[in-house]
Design a protein around this motif. Structure first.
Motif, PDB file in Angstrom:
ATOM      1  N   SER A  87       0.848  -1.191   0.000  1.00  0.00           N
ATOM      2  CA  SER A  87       0.000   0.000   0.000  1.00  0.00           C
ATOM      3  C   SER A  87       0.884   1.242   0.000  1.00  0.00           C
ATOM      4  N   PRO A  88       0.341   2.409  -0.348  1.00  0.00           N
ATOM      5  CA  PRO A  88       1.174   3.636  -0.313  1.00  0.00           C
ATOM      6  C   PRO A  88       1.763   3.900   1.060  1.00  0.00           C
ATOM      7  N   GLN A  89       1.021   3.579   2.122  1.00  0.00           N
ATOM      8  CA  GLN A  89       1.576   3.797   3.454  1.00  0.00           C
ATOM      9  C   GLN A  89       2.812   2.922   3.696  1.00  0.00           C
ATOM     10  N   LYS A  90       2.760   1.652   3.259  1.00  0.00           N
ATOM     11  CA  LYS A  90       3.903   0.761   3.430  1.00  0.00           C
ATOM     12  C   LYS A  90       5.055   1.153   2.508  1.00  0.00           C
ATOM     13  N   GLN A  91       4.710   1.628   1.298  1.00  0.00           N
ATOM     14  CA  GLN A  91       5.771   2.051   0.396  1.00  0.00           C
ATOM     15  C   GLN A  91       6.522   3.246   0.970  1.00  0.00           C
ATOM     16  N   ALA A  92       5.773   4.170   1.595  1.00  0.00           N
ATOM     17  CA  ALA A  92       6.439   5.317   2.220  1.00  0.00           C
ATOM     18  C   ALA A  92       7.390   4.873   3.313  1.00  0.00           C
ATOM     19  N   ARG A  93       7.154   3.701   3.904  1.00  0.00           N
ATOM     20  CA  ARG A  93       8.015   3.194   4.977  1.00  0.00           C
ATOM     21  C   ARG A  93       9.064   2.234   4.446  1.00  0.00           C
ATOM     22  N   GLY A  94       9.131   2.075   3.091  1.00  0.00           N
ATOM     23  CA  GLY A  94      10.216   1.320   2.480  1.00  0.00           C
ATOM     24  C   GLY A  94       9.861  -0.055   1.991  1.00  0.00           C
ATOM     25  N   PHE A  95       8.604  -0.488   2.101  1.00  0.00           N
ATOM     26  CA  PHE A  95       8.204  -1.828   1.678  1.00  0.00           C
ATOM     27  C   PHE A  95       7.632  -1.769   0.258  1.00  0.00           C
ATOM     28  N   PHE A  96       8.196  -2.588  -0.674  1.00  0.00           N
ATOM     29  CA  PHE A  96       7.758  -2.580  -2.073  1.00  0.00           C
ATOM     30  C   PHE A  96       7.497  -3.988  -2.596  1.00  0.00           C
ATOM     31  N   SER A  97       7.250  -4.948  -1.732  1.00  0.00           N
ATOM     32  CA  SER A  97       7.094  -6.359  -2.120  1.00  0.00           C
ATOM     33  C   SER A  97       8.404  -6.868  -2.732  1.00  0.00           C
ATOM     34  N   TYR A  98       8.359  -8.055  -3.286  1.00  0.00           N
ATOM     35  CA  TYR A  98       9.584  -8.694  -3.775  1.00  0.00           C
ATOM     36  C   TYR A  98      10.086  -7.992  -5.023  1.00  0.00           C
ATOM     37  N   LYS A  99      11.319  -7.470  -4.973  1.00  0.00           N
ATOM     38  CA  LYS A  99      11.958  -6.804  -6.091  1.00  0.00           C
ATOM     39  C   LYS A  99      13.389  -7.322  -6.204  1.00  0.00           C
ATOM     40  N   ALA A 100      13.786  -7.647  -7.446  1.00  0.00           N
ATOM     41  CA  ALA A 100      15.142  -8.145  -7.677  1.00  0.00           C
ATOM     42  C   ALA A 100      16.182  -7.088  -7.365  1.00  0.00           C
ATOM     43  N   ASP A 101      15.877  -5.830  -7.689  1.00  0.00           N
ATOM     44  CA  ASP A 101      16.840  -4.756  -7.435  1.00  0.00           C
ATOM     45  C   ASP A 101      17.067  -4.584  -5.928  1.00  0.00           C
ATOM     46  N   ILE A 102      15.986  -4.673  -5.140  1.00  0.00           N
ATOM     47  CA  ILE A 102      16.130  -4.549  -3.690  1.00  0.00           C
ATOM     48  C   ILE A 102      16.960  -5.703  -3.137  1.00  0.00           C
ATOM     49  N   PHE A 103      16.710  -6.920  -3.637  1.00  0.00           N
ATOM     50  CA  PHE A 103      17.484  -8.089  -3.195  1.00  0.00           C
ATOM     51  C   PHE A 103      18.963  -7.900  -3.520  1.00  0.00           C
ATOM     52  N   THR A 104      19.245  -7.400  -4.749  1.00  0.00           N
ATOM     53  CA  THR A 104      20.642  -7.208  -5.159  1.00  0.00           C
ATOM     54  C   THR A 104      21.326  -6.149  -4.296  1.00  0.00           C
ATOM     55  N   ALA A 105      20.624  -5.042  -4.034  1.00  0.00           N
ATOM     56  CA  ALA A 105      21.215  -3.966  -3.239  1.00  0.00           C
ATOM     57  C   ALA A 105      21.422  -4.399  -1.789  1.00  0.00           C
ATOM     58  N   ASN A 106      20.505  -5.159  -1.248  1.00  0.00           N
ATOM     59  CA  ASN A 106      20.605  -5.586   0.151  1.00  0.00           C
ATOM     60  C   ASN A 106      21.460  -6.830   0.341  1.00  0.00           C
ATOM     61  N   PHE A 107      21.930  -7.419  -0.747  1.00  0.00           N
ATOM     62  CA  PHE A 107      22.744  -8.631  -0.621  1.00  0.00           C
ATOM     63  C   PHE A 107      24.141  -8.303  -0.106  1.00  0.00           C
ATOM     64  N   VAL A 108      24.627  -7.101  -0.392  1.00  0.00           N
ATOM     65  CA  VAL A 108      25.972  -6.696   0.026  1.00  0.00           C
ATOM     66  C   VAL A 108      25.866  -5.912   1.333  1.00  0.00           C
ATOM     67  N   PRO A 109      26.948  -5.840   2.119  1.00  0.00           N
ATOM     68  CA  PRO A 109      26.883  -5.149   3.411  1.00  0.00           C
ATOM     69  C   PRO A 109      26.667  -3.653   3.273  1.00  0.00           C
ATOM     70  N   GLY A 110      26.104  -3.080   4.311  1.00  0.00           N
ATOM     71  CA  GLY A 110      25.953  -1.641   4.421  1.00  0.00           C
ATOM     72  C   GLY A 110      26.240  -1.230   5.848  1.00  0.00           C
ATOM     73  N   TRP A 111      27.520  -1.313   6.254  1.00  0.00           N
ATOM     74  CA  TRP A 111      27.901  -1.102   7.655  1.00  0.00           C
ATOM     75  C   TRP A 111      27.629   0.334   8.092  1.00  0.00           C
TER      76      TRP A 111
END
Length: 1024
Positions: free
Chosen positions: A302-326
C-alpha cells in the motif's frame, strides 16, 4: 497346568508348604529361589528343567540383572553369584545371597504381605513427554526470541543478505555441533534428570560438571529476568503509545516484570503438564505470527507501506541488500555476530528436563537437531524475504513521492525506481524507516501487525518460562549430588514428578532481583558467555570421552565426530572472547574457582567419567613406556612392599614408610588373610575400607590383599606378583615379631623363612621395631597376619567359617575406626638419626635416612653415621668414610668410628642371651643315641644344636655387643638405622637368627629400623 507348576516352585522357594489349604512359612530354600531366578512367573525355565532333567542355577540374560530399580507389580530377578554356581553345595559356610536382594525377598515374608502388595494400586505415572512436545517445541521456543522480531531485519541491513546467511549458518554450525555432541552423550546410557549438568558431570566428572551446573542454573535464572524485561519493555512501549503510564518507564518495566514472572512461576509450579500446555500455546502464537509475516510479504504494498520502504519482492532490492551496508560503531561482521548469536542459543532447553522425557536417549537427539534445523530455516527465510522487500532507508512520509519532472540524477536510493524520493533523509542520515532504522520492520511488513506483537510476547514469555523450568531442574540435580555445602535444602522434590518447589522459589527470587535493575545490557553478555561455556564443555566432553577409547563409551547416536566436537569447543571459547572478553574472563574465573573447590574437597562420587578413563590411559601408557627404559642407579627409588596386614592395624609402619616414599616412589601395603577361599574372605582381603583408611590418613599408597592357606605362602605371592612392569617393589618392610618366644616355634621359623624368601627374590629387607609394638588392632582381628608383629594366635590357618563371621562385624568397625597417632607423625625437632653402617649393603642403609631428612618433620634432625674401625687408624678411617659420603652428596657431615664394637660383651648380657636360646636347644645328653639328633632336627629345623652355637658364636657375641653400643650412644635418638645381620640358611637356625635380631634391638627407647639391601648399588657418585 504350567502356571500352577510355576506358582508351586515360587512358593517352595520361599519356604511355604501348603497343607490342608493353609500356607505354612518354613526356612528359605536358596536353590529353589534361583531355579525360578527370583521370579514367581518363570514357567518356561521350570518347564525346560522338567523336560530335560537338567537343573542349574545359571540364569539366561535378563534385563533385571543390569537395572538398579525394580518394575512395579513383578518380583525382581537376581543373578546368582559365582560362588553359588561353582562352590560345593554341601559346604555350610555359604555367603549371603546376591547383595542387591532385600530382606523381604530373602527371608520369606508371610503370604498376607504378598497379597497386600498385589492389592495395592500401581504408583501414579508422572507426566512424560515425547520428542516433539518435550524437546523440539521447547528448544524452538527458547531459540526464537526478541532478536528474531526486532534485530534480524536490522542485522540483514547491516551485513547484507549474504553475510547474514554466513552469520546464521556459522551460529547454527556451532549449535549443531553442540547438538551432535549432546546427542552422543545423551545416548551413552540412561539419562536422568539434571539436563546439562547431568550430561557434563557424568561425562567429565564432578569437578567440571559441578561448576558448570551451578553457573548454568544461575544463568538460566538470570535469563528469566532478561526475557521478562524484554516482554515488559514491549508492553511499556505500547502503553506509552496509548498514553497509559503508571509511574515512569523504568518503574513500569519493574512492575510489569514482577507481575509477569509471578504468573510464570504459578504456571511452572502447577506442574509440567500445565507448563507444557502453555508452551504449546506460545508455539502456536509464534507460528501464526510467522505465517502472518510471510503472507504480508506477498500482499501488494500500500502507499503507506511504500512510504516506509516496503515494495514487495523486487530483484533490485534483493541485489542492493545482498551486500553489506555497515553503519555505526557496531557495523562489523563480528559486531553483528555478537548480537545475533544469543538468538541461536537455547538448544539445551529439552535436555534440561531430561528427567521428564519418555525416552531421553531418543528424544534429545531427534528433538534438539530438528529444532536447530527448523529455526535455522526460519532465520534464513526471514532474512532473505525482508531483504528482498524493504529498502534500507525510507522517510515514512506519504508526500515524498517523486515527481515526473524532477531529474533522475538528483534522486538517491532504490526507491527512486518505484516513484519515491527519500534523498533528503538519506543524505542527512535522518531516515526513521527502512530496515536499517526501524526495528519493527516485521510488524510493518506483516498482514496484521498486532499478530507480530503477539509473536514477540510469545517468544519472550516462552523463553522465560523455559528458563524458569530449566534452572530449578538443573539445580535440584546438583543439590542431590551434594558437591557443594549449604545447597542441599533446595534439592527436595514434591509430588509424582518430584517437582523442586524450593528451587523454583530460589529461581524466582533471583529473577526478581535482576528485574528490579530493569537494565540488563551489562548482564546479558555474561549470560551468553555462561551458555557458551556450557556448550564448550559439552563438546569437549564428547571429544574427551571419544579420545580415551573407553569401552564404556558406546553411544547409540553414531552421527558425531570427535574432531568436530573439539572444533566446536574451540569455537565456543573463541566466540566468548569475541562477544565480551571481560565477561568471558568472569565466566572462566567462576568455573576455575568452583573447580578448585571441588578438587580440594574431593567429593565421594564415582560416575565412571572420561577423566577416570583418561587417567587410566595415561597411567597405562607411562607404565608401558618404562619398559623401554633400562634401570639406572641414578634413578633408583626404594619401592616398598609394606607387610602391614590391614593398614589400620600397624599405623606406625605405614607412617614411617610414607615419610620416605610420598611423592617419590611406590608404596604398597600388603595383607594376607589366612583362610579358605570364599566371597566373604576375598572381600575381607580386598575390601575398600583399607583404601579408605589410607586416603583418610593422606597416605599415598596402594593396597593389595591376598588369600592363602598360610602366611608365608601368601607373602610369597605378594613378593612375586606385586607391582606392574618396572613399577614393582624392590624393598620389603615388616614389623618385628615381638611375641616370638611366647608363640609357637613354627611361627618363628615361618617368620624367618619370609626374610629368606625376600633375600632369594633379590629384595632389600627392612624390619621395624618400636618399644610400644606396632600392632594396634583389636583382639577380634588378631588372627589376620599374626606373623608381622606380635599376633597372639600364631600363623595357623583360620577356617572359612570363622573368617566370614569376622567380616560381618569388622566392616562397620573399619569404616568408623579412628586414626591412631604415631611417633612418626610428630615433628622430630633437633634430635638425631643414628645410622650404624656396619656392613656395605649397596647404600640402602644410608639412602633411607637421607630421604627422611627431606621431609619437613625430619628436616631439623642431625644424621650421625657410625662405622666400625681400629683404634690405631680411627681418624684415618673417619676421613675415608666421610670422603665417600661426600661423594654421594647426602649432606651427612657427622661420622664417628667405633672401635669398641669389636670388644667382648659384658658377661651378664651374654648370660641373658644364653637364657633366650636355652629353651630352643636340642638335648645334648651323651647317654642318648648320637644318631637321634639329626632326624629330630630335620623334623624341627628351628631347634639349635651345640654345633650351631659354636659355629655362630662370634656373630652371636657381636649382636650382644652391638646392643650395648646402641644403649650407650643412641638413647636419645629419634630413630636408629642399623645394618641387619644375615643368618646363612642351613648354617644358622631360624630361631638363632631371630634371637640375634631380638637381642640387637631390645630395650631401646627410639624406634629401630634394621636394614639390609640386596648388595647392589643404590648410590653412585658418577654422573652417568
Amino acid at each position: 497346568m504350567a502356571k500352577v507348576a510355576g506358582e508351586s516352585v515360587h512358593m517352595a522357594a520361599f519356604g511355604q508348604s501348603v497343607a490342608n489349604g493353609t500356607a505354612t512359612t518354613t526356612e528359605f530354600d536358596e536353590s529353589l529361589y534361583y531355579k525360578c531366578y527370583g521370579d514367581g512367573n518363570s514357567v518356561a525355565t521350570l518347564g525346560t528343567n522338567a523336560l530335560t532333567g537338567y537343573e542349574t542355577l545359571d540364569a539366561p540374560p535378563h534385563y533385571d540383572f543390569y537395572t538398579n530399580t525394580a518394575v512395579w507389580g513383578r518380583r525382581r530377578r537376581f543373578r546368582p553369584s559365582l560362588y553359588q554356581l561353582h562352590a560345593n553345595p554341601e559346604d555350610d559356610s555359604r555367603p549371603p545371597l546376591y547383595e542387591e536382594t532385600t530382606g523381604g525377598q530373602m527371608e520369606g515374608g508371610d503370604s498376607s504381605e504378598e497379597e497386600d502388595e498385589k492389592d495395592k494400586e500401581p504408583p501414579a505415572e508422572p507426566t512424560r513427554f515425547g520428542w516433539v512436545q518435550g524437546v523440539m517445541i521447547r528448544c524452538m521456543l527458547n531459540i526464537w526470541g526478541v532478536i528474531l522480531y526486532l534485530r534480524l531485519p536490522w542485522i540483514t541491513a547491516q551485513a547484507g543478505i549474504g553475510l547474514t546467511w554466513v552469520i546464521i549458518l556459522l551460529s547454527s554450525c556451532i549449535t549443531g555441533i553442540t547438538g551432535l555432541s549432546t546427542s552422543a552423550i545423551a545416548t551413552n546410557g540412561k539419562v536422568k534428570g539434571g539436563g546439562t549438568y547431568f550430561l557434563i558431570s557424568r561425562s567429565l566428572g564432578p569437578e567440571l560438571g559441578g561448576s558448570i551446573g551451578l553457573i548454568f542454573a544461575f544463568a538460566n535464572a538470570v535469563a528469566v529476568a532478561m526475557h521478562t524485561v524484554g516482554f515488559a519493555e514491549t508492553v511499556a512501549d505500547l502503553m506509552r503509545e496509548n498514553g497509559a503510564v503508571m509511574v515512569d518507564r523504568t518503574n513500569d518495566i519493574r512492575i510489569i516484570g514482577i507481575i509477569t514472572v509471578t504468573c510464570l512461576l504459578g504456571i511452572s509450579m502447577a506442574g509440567m503438564a500445565w507448563e507444557s500446555k502453555a508452551q504449546i500455546l506460545f508455539f502456536l502464537v509464534i507460528m501464526v505470527s510467522l505465517v502472518n509475516y510471510i503472507v504480508g510479504t506477498v500482499i501488494p504494498a500500500s502507499p503507506q507501506k511504500q512510504a516506509r520502504g516496503f515494495f514487495s519482492y523486487k530483484a533490485d532490492i534483493f541485489t542492493a541488500n545482498f551486500v553489506p551496508g555497515w553503519r555505526g560503531q557496531e557495523g562489523s561482521f563480528f559486531g553483528m555476530f555478537s548480537i545475533f548469536f544469543p538468538s541461536a542459543t537455547g538448544i539445551l532447553a529439552g535436555a534440561n528436563i531430561s528427567g521428564d522425557l519418555k525416552n531421553p536417549a531418543v528424544a534429545i537427539p531427534r528433538g534438539t537437531l530438528m529444532a536447530i534445523f527448523w529455526t535455522t530455516i526460519s532465520y534464513l527465510i526471514i532474512s532473505a524475504t525482508i531483504g528482498s522487500c524493504v529498502v534500507r532507508d525510507a522517510s515514512g512520509l506519504l508526500n515524498d513521492t517523486r515527481s515526473l519532472s524532477s531529474p533522475s540524477e538528483e534522486c538517491v536510493g532504490l526507491a527512486c525506481q518505484y516513484g519515491w524520493d527519500f534523498t533528503e533523509c538519506i543524505n542527512n542520515n535522518t531516515c526513521p524507516q527502512g530496515i536499517s532504522n526501524y526495528y519493527q520492520s516485521m510488524s510493518m511488513v506483516s498482514a496484521f501487525a498486532p499478530l507480530i506483537t503477539a509473536g514477540i510476547f510469545g517468544a519472550t514469555l516462552s523463553s522465560a518460562l523455559a528458563c524458569l523450568v530449566s534452572a530449578p531442574k538443573v539445580f535440584q540435580c546438583l543439590c542431590k549430588d551434594k558437591l557443594y555445602p549449604l545447597i542441599g535444602f533446595f534439592g527436595k522434590g514434591y509430588g509424582k514428578n518430584d517437582e523442586p518447589l524450593r528451587s523454583y522459589l530460589l529461581t524466582y527470587v533471583i529473577a526478581v532481583c535482576f528485574i528490579l535493575i530493569a537494565e540488563l545490557n551489562t548482564i546479558a553478555p555474561i549470560i551468553s558467555n555462561f551458555f557458551l561455556c556450557s556448550y564448550s564443555l559439552i563438546n569437549f566432553s564428547c571429544f574427551h570421552a571419544s579420545i580415551t577409547n573407553s569401552p564404556g563409551w558406546r553411544p547409540s547416536f553414531r552421527f558425531y565426530s570427535k574432531w568436530l566436537s573439539l572444533l566446536g569447543a574451540v569455537c565456543c571459547v573463541v566466540i566468548m572472547f569475541l562477544l565480551t572478553w571481560w565477561a568471558a574472563l568472569i565466566a572462566f574465573g567462576v568455573v576455575f574457582l568452583l573447580l578448585g573447590y571441588t578438587l580440594y574437597k574431593k567429593p565421594a562420587v564415582n560416575w565412571g567419567s572420561s577423566v577416570q578413563a583418561s587417567s587410566y590411559n595415561m597411567a597405562l601408557s607411562q607404565c608401558v613406556g618404562l619398559n623401554h627404559v633400562e634401570d639406572h642407579v641414578k634413578n633408583y627409588r626404594p619401592q616398598c612392599l609394606v607387610l602391614t596386614g590391614p593398614p589400620s592395624s600397624r599405623p606406625a609402619l605405614v607412617d614411617l614408610v610414607s615419610c620416605f616414599t610420598k611423592s617419590l616412589s611406590l608404596m604398597m601395603c600388603g595383607n594376607v588373610v589366612t583362610a579358605g577361599p570364599s566371597p566373604s574372605v576375598v572381600e575381607t582381603a580386598s575390601g575398600d575400607s583399607h583404601v579408605r583408611w589410607l586416603n583418610q590418613r593422606k597416605v599415598r599408597s596402594f593396597y593389595r590383599g591376598v588369600v592363602a592357606a598360610e602366611l608365608r605362602s601368601g607373602i610369597n605371592m605378594l613378593l612375586q606378583g606385586a607391582g606392574l612392569g618396572r613399577i614393582k617393589p624392590n624393598v620389603v618392610l615388616m614389623g618385628f615379631k615381638n611375641d616370638w618366644r611366647s608363640d609357637s616355634p613354627q611361627a618363628a621359623h615361618s617368620y624367618i623363612g619370609i626374610l629368606h624368601d625376600a633375600f632369594d627374590l633379590q629384595y632389600g629387607v627392612c624390619v621395624l621395631r618400636t618399644k610400644e609394638g606396632l600392632d594396634v588392632s583389636p583382639s577380634s582381628q588378631s588372627h589376620v597376619n599374626p606373623g608381622f608383629d606380635g599376633g597372639s594366635e600364631g600363623i595357623d590357618t583360620i577356617s572359612a567359617h570363622s573368617c566370614i563371621q569376622t567380616r560381618t562385624t569388622s566392616t562397620v568397625s573399619m569404616e568408623a575406626e579412628p586414626q591412631a597417632n604415631t611417633v612418626f607423625q610428630k615433628n622430630q625437632g633437633k634430635k638425631t638419626i643414628d645410622v650404624y653402617w656396619l656392613s656395605d649393603d649397596g647404600g640402602l642403609t644410608l639412602l633411607l635416612p637421607y630421604l627422611l631428612t627431606r621431609r619437613k618433620r625430619w628436616a631439623r634432625c642431625k644424621v650421625r653415621v657410625f662405622v666400625g674401625g681400629d683404634t690405631d687408624k680411627k681418624e684415618e678411617q673417619r676421613h675415608e668414610v666421610l670422603a665417600l659420603i661426600k661423594k654421594f652428596r647426602l649432606g651427612f657431615h657427622d661420622v664417628e668410628v667405633l672401635p669398641d664394637i669389636y670388644q667382648d660383651p659384658q658377661p651378664g648380657n651374654v648370660h641373658q642371651f644364653e637364657n633366650m636360646v636355652g629353651g630352643l636347644r636340642l638335648d645334648s645328653n651323651p647317654k642318648q643315641d648320637s644318631d637321634s639328633g639329626a632326624p629330630r632336627q630335620q623334623e624341627e629345623p628351628w631347634m639349635i644344636t651345640d654345633q650351631d652355637l659354636e659355629r655362630n658364636k662370634a656373630k652371636s657375641l657381636r649382636q650382644v655387643r652391638l646392643n650395648e653400643v646402641l644403649q650407650d650412644y643412641s638413647r636419645e635418638a629419634a630413630l636408629i638405622v642399623i645394618t641387619m645381620p644375615l643368618g646363612r640358611r642351613g648354617v644358622c637356625p631360624s630361631t638363632l637368627y631371630l634371637t640375634w635380631l631380638d637381642f640387637l634391638s631390645r630395650d631401646l627407647r627410639p624406634p629401630v629400623l634394621l636394614v639390609r639391601g640386596n648388595q647392589e648399588n643404590v648410590l653412585t657418585f658418577y654422573c652417568q
